[in-house]
Design a protein around this motif. Structure first.
Motif, mmCIF file in Angstrom:
data_model
loop_
_atom_site.group_PDB
_atom_site.id
_atom_site.type_symbol
_atom_site.label_atom_id
_atom_site.label_comp_id
_atom_site.label_asym_id
_atom_site.label_seq_id
_atom_site.Cartn_x
_atom_site.Cartn_y
_atom_site.Cartn_z
ATOM 1 N N GLU A 89 0.816 -1.218 0.000
ATOM 2 C CA GLU A 89 0.000 0.000 0.000
ATOM 3 C C GLU A 89 0.849 1.267 0.000
ATOM 4 O O GLU A 89 0.328 2.360 0.208
ATOM 5 N N GLY A 90 2.161 1.111 -0.211
ATOM 6 C CA GLY A 90 3.036 2.270 -0.323
ATOM 7 C C GLY A 90 3.420 2.923 0.988
ATOM 8 O O GLY A 90 3.865 4.065 1.006
ATOM 9 N N ARG A 91 3.303 2.216 2.092
ATOM 10 C CA ARG A 91 3.557 2.808 3.406
ATOM 11 C C ARG A 91 5.016 2.690 3.870
ATOM 12 O O ARG A 91 5.329 2.994 5.012
ATOM 13 N N GLY A 92 5.898 2.198 2.995
ATOM 14 C CA GLY A 92 7.303 2.056 3.361
ATOM 15 C C GLY A 92 7.555 0.840 4.239
ATOM 16 O O GLY A 92 8.551 0.785 4.954
ATOM 17 N N ASP A 93 6.639 -0.138 4.168
ATOM 18 C CA ASP A 93 6.703 -1.284 5.070
ATOM 19 C C ASP A 93 6.786 -2.620 4.344
ATOM 20 O O ASP A 93 6.306 -3.638 4.833
ATOM 21 N N GLY A 94 7.421 -2.625 3.181
ATOM 22 C CA GLY A 94 7.574 -3.872 2.432
ATOM 23 C C GLY A 94 8.500 -4.842 3.154
ATOM 24 O O GLY A 94 9.166 -4.477 4.129
ATOM 25 N N PRO A 95 8.558 -6.087 2.705
ATOM 26 C CA PRO A 95 9.371 -7.092 3.387
ATOM 27 C C PRO A 95 10.859 -6.742 3.493
ATOM 28 O O PRO A 95 11.519 -7.166 4.431
ATOM 29 N N LEU A 100 16.639 -1.896 5.467
ATOM 30 C CA LEU A 100 17.162 -0.668 4.858
ATOM 31 C C LEU A 100 17.277 0.458 5.878
ATOM 32 O O LEU A 100 16.380 0.669 6.691
ATOM 33 N N ASN A 101 18.384 1.179 5.801
ATOM 34 C CA ASN A 101 18.584 2.341 6.641
ATOM 35 C C ASN A 101 19.193 3.439 5.766
ATOM 36 O O ASN A 101 20.328 3.287 5.322
ATOM 37 N N ALA A 105 10.628 5.418 1.658
ATOM 38 C CA ALA A 105 9.632 6.482 1.817
ATOM 39 C C ALA A 105 8.218 5.909 1.891
ATOM 40 O O ALA A 105 7.923 4.874 1.289
ATOM 41 N N ASP A 106 7.376 6.599 2.616
ATOM 42 C CA ASP A 106 5.953 6.293 2.687
ATOM 43 C C ASP A 106 5.298 6.975 1.483
ATOM 44 O O ASP A 106 4.955 8.148 1.526
ATOM 45 N N LEU A 107 5.169 6.246 0.394
ATOM 46 C CA LEU A 107 4.643 6.818 -0.849
ATOM 47 C C LEU A 107 3.171 7.182 -0.751
ATOM 48 O O LEU A 107 2.726 8.126 -1.406
ATOM 49 N N ALA A 108 2.420 6.440 0.052
ATOM 50 C CA ALA A 108 0.994 6.755 0.203
ATOM 51 C C ALA A 108 0.830 8.145 0.817
ATOM 52 O O ALA A 108 -0.047 8.908 0.413
ATOM 53 N N TRP A 109 1.672 8.470 1.772
ATOM 54 C CA TRP A 109 1.631 9.798 2.392
ATOM 55 C C TRP A 109 2.166 10.843 1.426
ATOM 56 O O TRP A 109 1.524 11.856 1.183
#
Length: 162
Positions: A89-95, A100-101, A105-109
């Motif tokens: 859903e584009g929230r920057g929370d993929g597997p 990653l550091n 990015a939270d693309l939905a936002w």
């Protein structure tokens, strides 16, 4: 004619008034979005606000119609090339996000923010990736066709941004 720096300062001042001073820092640039302006995922946004989008991207416009075929094609590109980091859903929370550091990015936002509504800004992001801003986002300029890039931009702007 106003300079970009002056325009950014006026926008910042207006937002400060609108959001009540220090609340702006907490809500717009800090905890409210999970990442402050000093965070690398905001570095491109800051660069664009202060210095503009690079000239070769600034005037780009999506040539594809925003229709179900384009959005479906964009969804397919997103699922294949973006979701593993940015999430379904584009929230920057993929597997892969937790590895990653800085985090993706939270693309939905960000898709709801005015700068991300500019086609050239997103094309720049996709084509050049995030190396120059300290992120792990790969440059997709050679990996995706122009049609694929424009379709995923349409998908991000019209489906993730809702």
């Amino acid at each position: 004619m106003m300079t970009r720096s002056l325009s950014a300062a006026i926008a910042f001042a207006g937002a400060t008034i609108l959001f009540g001073g220090s609340a702006l820092s907490a809500q717009m640039m800090g905890q409210g979005m999970g990442r402050g302006m000093g965070h690398p995922s905001m570095a491109r946004h800051h660069e664009a606000m202060m210095n503009g989008i690079p000239a070769k991207f600034a005037d780009l416009r999506n040539p594809l119609p925003i229709d179900s075929a384009t959005l479906s094609a964009g969804r397919q590109v997103y699922q294949a090339d973006c979701a593993s980091c940015h999430g379904a859903e584009g929230r920057g929370d993929g597997p892969l996000a937790r590895t990653l550091n800085p985090p993706p990015a939270d693309l939905a936002w960000s898709a709801r923010m005015p700068l991300s509504r500019q086609d050239g800004y997103l094309y720049w992001t996709i084509a050049e990736g995030g190396q120059q801003f300290g992120t792990a986002m790969p440059a997709f300029g050679q990996a995706l066709t122009r049609k694929q890039a424009w379709s995923v931009i349409a998908y991000i702007q019209h489906d993730l941004g809702r």
